[in-house]
Design a protein around this motif. Sequence first.
Motif, PDB file in Angstrom:
ATOM      1  N   ASP A 148      38.019  17.880 -16.583  1.00 50.22           N
ATOM      2  CA  ASP A 148      37.321  17.054 -15.613  1.00 50.22           C
ATOM      3  C   ASP A 148      38.338  16.482 -14.633  1.00 50.22           C
ATOM      4  O   ASP A 148      39.460  16.144 -15.011  1.00 50.22           O
ATOM      5  CB  ASP A 148      36.567  15.917 -16.303  1.00 50.22           C
ATOM      6  CG  ASP A 148      35.406  16.433 -17.150  1.00 50.22           C
ATOM      7  OD1 ASP A 148      34.822  17.465 -16.774  1.00 50.22           O
ATOM      8  OD2 ASP A 148      35.102  15.810 -18.186  1.00 50.22           O
ATOM      9  N   ASP A 173      41.899  16.055 -16.833  1.00 53.51           N
ATOM     10  CA  ASP A 173      42.053  15.725 -18.247  1.00 53.51           C
ATOM     11  C   ASP A 173      41.872  16.950 -19.135  1.00 53.51           C
ATOM     12  O   ASP A 173      41.684  18.077 -18.654  1.00 53.51           O
ATOM     13  CB  ASP A 173      41.105  14.593 -18.652  1.00 53.51           C
ATOM     14  CG  ASP A 173      39.632  14.983 -18.557  1.00 53.51           C
ATOM     15  OD1 ASP A 173      39.311  16.202 -18.546  1.00 53.51           O
ATOM     16  OD2 ASP A 173      38.780  14.073 -18.493  1.00 53.51           O
ATOM     17  N   CYS A 186      46.955   2.715 -26.288  1.00 55.81           N
ATOM     18  CA  CYS A 186      47.237   3.589 -25.138  1.00 55.81           C
ATOM     19  C   CYS A 186      47.902   2.822 -24.003  1.00 55.81           C
ATOM     20  O   CYS A 186      47.532   2.946 -22.827  1.00 55.81           O
ATOM     21  CB  CYS A 186      45.954   4.258 -24.644  1.00 55.81           C
ATOM     22  SG  CYS A 186      45.178   5.365 -25.838  1.00 55.81           S
ATOM     23  N   LEU A 239      45.821   2.099 -20.641  1.00 58.33           N
ATOM     24  CA  LEU A 239      45.248   3.139 -19.790  1.00 58.33           C
ATOM     25  C   LEU A 239      44.840   4.356 -20.618  1.00 58.33           C
ATOM     26  O   LEU A 239      45.384   5.458 -20.452  1.00 58.33           O
ATOM     27  CB  LEU A 239      46.263   3.556 -18.713  1.00 58.33           C
ATOM     28  CG  LEU A 239      46.707   2.482 -17.723  1.00 58.33           C
ATOM     29  CD1 LEU A 239      47.800   3.025 -16.809  1.00 58.33           C
ATOM     30  CD2 LEU A 239      45.528   1.988 -16.909  1.00 58.33           C
ATOM     31  N   GLN A 274      36.971   4.459 -10.901  1.00 61.64           N
ATOM     32  CA  GLN A 274      37.024   5.911 -11.025  1.00 61.64           C
ATOM     33  C   GLN A 274      36.108   6.554  -9.987  1.00 61.64           C
ATOM     34  O   GLN A 274      35.039   6.032  -9.682  1.00 61.64           O
ATOM     35  CB  GLN A 274      36.592   6.354 -12.427  1.00 61.64           C
ATOM     36  CG  GLN A 274      37.440   5.778 -13.548  1.00 61.64           C
ATOM     37  CD  GLN A 274      36.976   6.238 -14.918  1.00 61.64           C
ATOM     38  OE1 GLN A 274      36.448   7.328 -15.062  1.00 61.64           O
ATOM     39  NE2 GLN A 274      37.183   5.399 -15.917  1.00 61.64           N
ATOM     40  N   CYS A 330      48.651  14.065 -14.101  1.00 63.24           N
ATOM     41  CA  CYS A 330      48.465  13.034 -13.077  1.00 63.24           C
ATOM     42  C   CYS A 330      49.320  13.322 -11.845  1.00 63.24           C
ATOM     43  O   CYS A 330      50.462  13.770 -11.967  1.00 63.24           O
ATOM     44  CB  CYS A 330      48.832  11.661 -13.632  1.00 63.24           C
ATOM     45  SG  CYS A 330      47.894  11.164 -15.089  1.00 63.24           S
ATOM     46  N   LYS A 363      40.996   0.008 -12.589  1.00 66.09           N
ATOM     47  CA  LYS A 363      40.296   0.905 -13.510  1.00 66.09           C
ATOM     48  C   LYS A 363      39.090   1.593 -12.859  1.00 66.09           C
ATOM     49  O   LYS A 363      38.276   2.208 -13.544  1.00 66.09           O
ATOM     50  CB  LYS A 363      39.825   0.164 -14.773  1.00 66.09           C
ATOM     51  CG  LYS A 363      40.924  -0.572 -15.517  1.00 66.09           C
ATOM     52  CD  LYS A 363      41.953   0.384 -16.079  1.00 66.09           C
ATOM     53  CE  LYS A 363      42.980  -0.349 -16.921  1.00 66.09           C
ATOM     54  NZ  LYS A 363      42.438  -0.837 -18.195  1.00 66.09           N
ATOM     55  N   GLN A 395      39.154  13.608 -11.569  1.00 69.70           N
ATOM     56  CA  GLN A 395      38.737  12.332 -11.019  1.00 69.70           C
ATOM     57  C   GLN A 395      39.906  11.641 -10.345  1.00 69.70           C
ATOM     58  O   GLN A 395      41.073  11.955 -10.588  1.00 69.70           O
ATOM     59  CB  GLN A 395      38.179  11.416 -12.108  1.00 69.70           C
ATOM     60  CG  GLN A 395      39.188  11.011 -13.165  1.00 69.70           C
ATOM     61  CD  GLN A 395      38.631   9.975 -14.127  1.00 69.70           C
ATOM     62  OE1 GLN A 395      38.128   8.946 -13.701  1.00 69.70           O
ATOM     63  NE2 GLN A 395      38.715  10.255 -15.420  1.00 69.70           N
ATOM     64  N   PHE A 435      41.545   7.918 -10.171  1.00 69.53           N
ATOM     65  CA  PHE A 435      41.551   6.753 -11.051  1.00 69.53           C
ATOM     66  C   PHE A 435      42.523   5.722 -10.498  1.00 69.53           C
ATOM     67  O   PHE A 435      43.659   6.046 -10.157  1.00 69.53           O
ATOM     68  CB  PHE A 435      41.972   7.176 -12.461  1.00 69.53           C
ATOM     69  CG  PHE A 435      42.112   6.040 -13.431  1.00 69.53           C
ATOM     70  CD1 PHE A 435      40.995   5.387 -13.928  1.00 69.53           C
ATOM     71  CD2 PHE A 435      43.373   5.618 -13.843  1.00 69.53           C
ATOM     72  CE1 PHE A 435      41.130   4.328 -14.824  1.00 69.53           C
ATOM     73  CE2 PHE A 435      43.517   4.567 -14.736  1.00 69.53           C
ATOM     74  CZ  PHE A 435      42.384   3.923 -15.220  1.00 69.53           C
ATOM     75  N   GLU A 482      42.382   6.112 -20.250  1.00 62.22           N
ATOM     76  CA  GLU A 482      41.789   7.119 -19.370  1.00 62.22           C
ATOM     77  C   GLU A 482      42.819   8.163 -18.928  1.00 62.22           C
ATOM     78  O   GLU A 482      42.464   9.307 -18.615  1.00 62.22           O
ATOM     79  CB  GLU A 482      41.197   6.451 -18.118  1.00 62.22           C
ATOM     80  CG  GLU A 482      40.113   5.429 -18.399  1.00 62.22           C
ATOM     81  CD  GLU A 482      40.672   4.025 -18.614  1.00 62.22           C
ATOM     82  OE1 GLU A 482      39.879   3.074 -18.598  1.00 62.22           O
ATOM     83  OE2 GLU A 482      41.911   3.875 -18.796  1.00 62.22           O
ATOM     84  N   THR A 483      44.091   7.786 -18.899  1.00 66.80           N
ATOM     85  CA  THR A 483      45.120   8.694 -18.397  1.00 66.80           C
ATOM     86  C   THR A 483      45.756   9.544 -19.493  1.00 66.80           C
ATOM     87  O   THR A 483      46.456  10.510 -19.181  1.00 66.80           O
ATOM     88  CB  THR A 483      46.242   7.903 -17.698  1.00 66.80           C
ATOM     89  OG1 THR A 483      46.942   7.112 -18.678  1.00 66.80           O
ATOM     90  CG2 THR A 483      45.676   6.988 -16.621  1.00 66.80           C
TER      91      THR A 483
END
Length: 391
Positions: A109, A105, A68, A85, A120, A93, A118, A111, A113, A87-88
């Motif tokens: 959810d 996401d 990723c 990343l 959150q 974004c 990293k 957040q 970031f 998480e992305t």
Amino acid sequence: MASDFSMLPVDLLGVIALKLETFEDFFEFSAVCRSWNRASSSVKHQWTATPIVPWLLLAENNQDNPDCVRKIFNLSNNKCYKFSLPETFGARCWGTSYGWIAMIDRNLDVQLFNPITKAQIPFPSLKPPRTYFNPRSGESYQNWFLDSSADKVIVLKVPQNDHYEFVVMLVRQHCYSVAIARHGDQWWTSVSIKSKGRMLDVVEIDDNILALYNDGSIVSLNVKEFNALEHIKPVDYSPCGHELFVKFNRGHVYHTYLVRSGSDLLAVLRYREQVGNEKDDDDIFCQTIDFEVYRFRTVDKSWEEIDDLGEVALVVGRNSSMCVSVGHTNGLQRNCIYFTDDYHLFWGSVREPGGHDTGVFDFESGDIWPFYEGDDIHSIFSPPTLFIPQF
């Protein structure tokens, strides 16, 4: 005998790190080795930089990319950095000026970031009750709900007594619905919208949260002490504005942004031209062709057009609107507007998918040119976004 600079005392390395002038130098110093990273981490909260230039979080690459890895382009030195990343991935974004990327996401959810550290910060989820999933189901429903959950996400830094806290605003369903939440809230609070009005953008200035509507009027929102059980009601700040705010001028699609430049409040009008074959939806796309900027006059609460931005650059698009001071070494052009693609109606175009409408507008000459031309700028899901990097 070769010197091993990784063996230098941490205290000495910290002193060296504090003498670095740019975020790029400090960032690369921290990436040399573990001991240099420990030293920079120990002093990063004492370090101050010259004007920091936005970085461009590029589109995700799902092909042959098990780690990723995502590239981030530095506008100051035209370098690309690679970050893992995960998480992305799969998230929509929006960039901010505080080092954070606002994300929604696939699980709906929300957040903040920080792609550098990293870190959150979670916010209330947008996941609806289970009964809302009928008659749709599965990923197709999630895509539909994600589309309708936020056209724009704006992050504000709001003073609270002796500290600041982050507030996230979701502007939804073509600007007719707005919700707000702070870190720690359990749900989103609705913001009352003026009758037949659309909230276009929001900015924090002099500890006030001001929102611009499509009729040119501005309202003040008291989000410092809002009660999550009640709607936030806007308070009139100025009457309706210039006619440019209330109609499509010259037949072009346009978008309006609200930007703080020092103590000035600016409205930035972005004009787009529709291009392609009107009989084929996959062949239509929009291209930015012009900008106009207006300054708000507090004396008589009116708008006046300006023809020079001074020693700053404005940053608008798929991010919270920003104003960046232009230094001699930070690589940005003065009196220019940097913009990213945020008109998602035609992101599925075969000829020019989402992300193509990204570039720099010279406010003096009217010329437009790209600031990034790599292949990883296109996405029909979440095109690149600009953010100000921070530790």
